[in-house]
Structures are given as structure tokens and as C-alpha cells.
Design an enzyme around this catalytic site. Structure first.
Site, PDB file in Angstrom:
ATOM      1  CG  ASN A  22       4.157   4.266   3.121  1.00 10.77           C
ATOM      2  OD1 ASN A  22       4.337   5.434   3.479  1.00 10.77           O
ATOM      3  ND2 ASN A  22       4.337   3.864   1.871  1.00 10.77           N
ATOM      4  CE  LYS A  37       1.043   4.269   0.264  1.00  6.53           C
ATOM      5  NZ  LYS A  37       0.385   3.636  -0.866  1.00  6.53           N
ATOM      6  CG  HIS A  95       6.221   3.006  -2.035  1.00  5.42           C
ATOM      7  ND1 HIS A  95       5.262   3.331  -2.967  1.00  5.42           N
ATOM      8  CD2 HIS A  95       5.578   2.320  -1.066  1.00  5.42           C
ATOM      9  CE1 HIS A  95       4.087   2.866  -2.565  1.00  5.42           C
ATOM     10  NE2 HIS A  95       4.263   2.241  -1.403  1.00  5.42           N
ATOM     11  CD  GLU A 148       2.206   5.290  -3.473  1.00  7.56           C
ATOM     12  OE1 GLU A 148       2.673   5.929  -2.515  1.00  7.56           O
ATOM     13  OE2 GLU A 148       1.237   4.498  -3.360  1.00  7.56           O
ATOM     14  CD  GLU A 200       4.211  -1.755  -0.715  1.00  2.60           C
ATOM     15  OE1 GLU A 200       3.467  -1.710   0.267  1.00  2.60           O
ATOM     16  OE2 GLU A 200       4.630  -0.741  -1.291  1.00  2.60           O
ATOM     17  N   GLY A 256      -3.560   0.527  -2.980  1.00  8.39           N
ATOM     18  CA  GLY A 256      -4.595   1.554  -2.935  1.00  8.39           C
ATOM     19  C   GLY A 256      -5.781   1.260  -3.841  1.00  8.39           C
ATOM     20  CB  SER A 277      -5.632  -3.593  -0.987  1.00 15.32           C
ATOM     21  OG  SER A 277      -5.619  -2.549  -1.939  1.00 15.32           O
TER      22      SER A 277
END
Ligand code: 13P
Length: 256
Positions: free
Chosen positions: A12, A14, A101, A103, A173, A179, A216
Site C-alpha cells: 500500500n 498510500k 483502511h 486511515e 491492521e 507506521g 510495521s
């Protein structure tokens, strides 16, 4: 050894890479991801939307890499400024789409119900939905993380038949691991994947779908995560922006 067709490594990207940088990264990946390297792993790259068509064209001769979008709208067309529909992705020869996702849930207020609409639109348009779920730190600390994550998945897949689940990929996730450099332990990943599989079996009568881990994940910690029996691969953020790291992850998954 995991079952055939059940090893997936998805990158991904992003909101990273200019068109030139994206094509350069893709070229690096297509050079290193040969049939031998990829083995039984299904490799998926999810670049920014603006790269989708040039990348699909670039990969015309290379069947080792599938291309995914990072989001889509649930309607086929209409007055939705700035959006891209699942139908448009299908007609652009895109193979899959990341949905829900964390985010997008956090910054664009996507709800479980909205994710469910998008999953249905993706399936209707023959795209493989990569459905993201995972708890936040507060839920992890409160010990409610299994139920929180299952609730997200249960709603995202609501109304689907057991057969339709064959075309779904689930990505676990944990938000606290995205991240942050803090990766879930192999035991934490296995616990969640095993739990989700059990719940999918009870609710939908189908637990045979790939469940991949994201957060990560990088070459230095992937071996132990990929070795877990219910982990079918990874959804990779930061490490997918480096061709060597991503290739190394593909090799590790193939050997897992
Ligand atoms: P990182 O690998 O950068 O933690 O991102 C994970 C992720 O969000 C993939 O979708």
C-alpha cells in the site's frame, strides 16, 4: 505450508510517489519479482489512483504483479466530486481494491456500514476487496480488541454469501502498529487471525479466505509473522516503497 493461492503480499503506497517515482519503483519491482522469486505468492501493488492506468499498461506483459486501488465509491457513477467508482476501476483493468483502511476511517469518517456498501460494489464489479480491520490502542489495552475487530469485519461483510467470501481478502491492521515501528508480536497476530477465522466459519460457513497482517511489517520482523499458521501474508506500507525490502518480503513469504 499454507494452502495454494493463499499467500498474498500487498504493498500500500498510500499518498507517496510522483508519477515518475512510481513508475521507477514499479520497474524496480518488475525486474526483481520474476516468476521464480514470486513462487506461490500473489503480489499486489496499490499505488495512488493517478498511477493506476500507466501501471496497468506497464504491466501488460507481466502477470506476476496485480494492481489494486486504495479506495473506491460504492455507486457506479454520479455527482460525487473527487471520487472513483468500482466500475471505473474494473474498466481500467484494476484487479483489487483496499477498503476500510484505518486511515480512511479516521480521516474521512468511513463507517463499517459505508465499507460494507463498498465491498458489495467491488464484488459486483469483479474486483477483489482487501477489507481492512483492526483495533486502536485503547481497545487493545481494554482487552476488547477481538470483539472490536470482529464487529468491523462482521458489518463489512454483512449480507454476503459463503461463496462470495471466496473473493475477499481480509487485512488485520492493528492501528497502533501502523507506521509506528511497533509491530504486533507473532502471537498477537496469530491470535487475531485465528479468532477471525473461527468467527467467519461460524457466521458465514467459510473460513477459507486469506487473512493478511499489516502494521510495521518489514524484512527484519516478517519471518516470525509469516510463519504463523493463520497469517497468509502482509499488507505493507512503508517497506513497500523500497523495491529491495518489498522483494525480500515476497521471498520470505514464499519460503514460509
Ligand atoms: P506500515 O507498514 O507503514 O506500518 O503501514 C501499514 C499499512 O497501513 C498498510 O496498509
Amino acid at each position: 505450508m499454507k494452502k495454494d493461492g493463499m499467500k498474498i503480499l500487498a504493498g500500500n503506497w498510500k499518498m507517496n510517489t510522483t508519477p515518475e517515482e512510481g513508475i521507477a519503483l514499479l520497474e524496480g519491482l518488475s525486474n526483481s519479482l520474476t516468476k521464480d522469486t514470486v513462487g506461490e505468492v500473489k503480489v499486489v501493488i496499490a499505488p495512488p489512483t493517478i498511477h493506476l492506468i500507466p501501471m496497468v499498461e506497464k504491466l501488460w506483459e507481466n502477470s506476476e504483479i496485480a494492481i489494486a486501488a486504495q479506495n473506491c465509491h460504492y455507486e457506479d457513477s454520479g455527482a460525487f466530486t473527487g471520487e472513483i467508482s468500482a466500475k471505473m476501476l474494473l474498466h481500467s483493468e484494476v484487479d483489487a481494491v483496499i477498503l476500510g483502511h484505518s486511515e480512511r476511517r479516521e480521516y474521512y469518517n468511513e463507517t463499517d456500514e459505508l465499507v460494507a456498501l463498498k465491498v458489495k460494489a467491488a464484488l459486483k464489479n469483479h474486483l477483489i476487496p482487501i477489507v481492512c480491520v483492526g483495533e486502536n490502542l485503547k481497545q487493545r489495552k481494554a482487552g476488547t480488541f477481538l470483539d472490536n475487530t470482529w464487529s468491523q469485519l462482521n458489518i463489512a461483510l454483512s449480507g454476503l454469501s459463503s461463496e462470495e467470501l471466496n473473493d475477499i481478502v481480509v487485512a488485520y491492521e492493528p492501528i497502533w502498529a501502523i507506521g509506528t515501528g511497533e509491530v504486533a508480536t507473532p502471537e498477537q497476530a496469530q491470535e487475531m487471525h485465528c479468532f477471525l477465522r473461527k468467527m467467519l466459519s461460524e457466521k458465514f460457513g467459510n473460513s477459507d479466505l486469506p487473512i493478511i497482517y499489516g502494521g510495521s511489517c518489514k524484512p527484519s520482523n516478517a519471518d516470525e509473522i509469516f510463519a504463523q499458521p493463520d497469517v497468509n501474508g502482509g499488507l505493507i506500507g512503508g517497506a513497500s516503497l523500497n523495491a529491495d525490502d518489498f522483494t525480500s518480503l515476497v521471498k520470505k513469504l514464499n519460503n514460509s
